[in-house]
Design a protein around this motif. Sequence first.
Motif, PDB file in Angstrom:
ATOM      1  N   VAL A 120       0.760  -1.092   0.132  1.00 46.85           N
ATOM      2  CA  VAL A 120      -0.056  -0.029  -0.205  1.00 46.85           C
ATOM      3  C   VAL A 120       0.892   1.373   0.048  1.00 46.85           C
ATOM      4  CG1 VAL A 120      -1.669   1.647   1.282  1.00 46.85           C
ATOM      5  CG2 VAL A 120      -2.189  -1.286   1.352  1.00 46.85           C
ATOM      6  N   LEU A 121       1.914   1.164   0.891  1.00 49.22           N
ATOM      7  CA  LEU A 121       2.728   2.620   1.185  1.00 49.22           C
ATOM      8  C   LEU A 121       3.492   2.590  -0.251  1.00 49.22           C
ATOM      9  CD1 LEU A 121       3.594   2.098   4.748  1.00 49.22           C
ATOM     10  CD2 LEU A 121       2.045   3.751   3.701  1.00 49.22           C
ATOM     11  N   ALA A 122       3.892   1.420  -0.898  1.00 49.50           N
ATOM     12  CA  ALA A 122       4.487   1.676  -2.129  1.00 49.50           C
ATOM     13  C   ALA A 122       3.855   1.879  -3.335  1.00 49.50           C
ATOM     14  CB  ALA A 122       5.370   0.430  -2.390  1.00 49.50           C
ATOM     15  N   ASP A 123       2.531   2.205  -3.091  1.00 47.99           N
ATOM     16  CA  ASP A 123       1.537   2.408  -4.078  1.00 47.99           C
ATOM     17  C   ASP A 123       1.344   1.392  -5.154  1.00 47.99           C
ATOM     18  OD1 ASP A 123       0.308   4.918  -3.529  1.00 47.99           O
ATOM     19  OD2 ASP A 123       2.069   5.940  -4.325  1.00 47.99           O
ATOM     20  N   ARG A 124       1.615   0.303  -4.699  1.00 46.76           N
ATOM     21  CA  ARG A 124       1.444  -0.957  -5.692  1.00 46.76           C
ATOM     22  C   ARG A 124      -0.073  -1.067  -5.998  1.00 46.76           C
ATOM     23  NH1 ARG A 124       5.313  -4.233  -2.694  1.00 46.76           N
ATOM     24  NH2 ARG A 124       7.238  -3.229  -2.914  1.00 46.76           N
TER      25      ARG A 124
END
Length: 191
Positions: A99-103
């Motif tokens: 989520v934090l890596a915008d995957r």
Amino acid sequence: MIIDLLRQEHRNIKKLLLVLERELDVFARGDRPDYEVVQAVIAYFQVYPDVYHHPLENLVFERLKARDPTAVENIGDLAGEHRIGSERLRRVAQAIESVLADRELLRQDISDIIRDFIEHERRHIAMEDRDFFPTAVRVLQPQDWADITLRSTDQKDPLFSEVVEERFDAVRGHIIQLEQEAEAERLGALC
Ligand SMILES: [Fe+2]
Ligand SMILES: [Fe+2]
């Protein structure tokens, strides 16, 4: 007493599951949860239960099984459950990283992974409180407990001990908030 310590640790773990669940609810309704808190809860689970709580329970379980194999029949494969729990935790950590890596990930899938972890942890703890701990108290002898103590580490819980690691400060703040709200609800119910 070891079982008192383990029960206290369950109370601590349950508070953290509540903190995580609250952030999950924020996420599930489409808002942004406090990822600092979520990551601190994950870090706590990676450090404490996996390194101290579960190994101590495994020691108690092994001794119980040696004393009375029939007594552990309704408990099942405790060490196996701990391993699966660690795997679920790893999936939670990976989901949050994604989520934090915008995957590209479905919000629903992330929610399911986290909810699955919370529910299994709660069920596991409830089983231990109900079946495992009372059986251990009934069957094990003072010598067994002395041996378990000798073989266990006396490392303090990093979140709930007096010496609090800085990275867990955010989680502590949330726990205090939860407790205050619960207290206010109790008072409200009395009025
Ligand atoms: Fe356990
Ligand atoms: Fe436990």
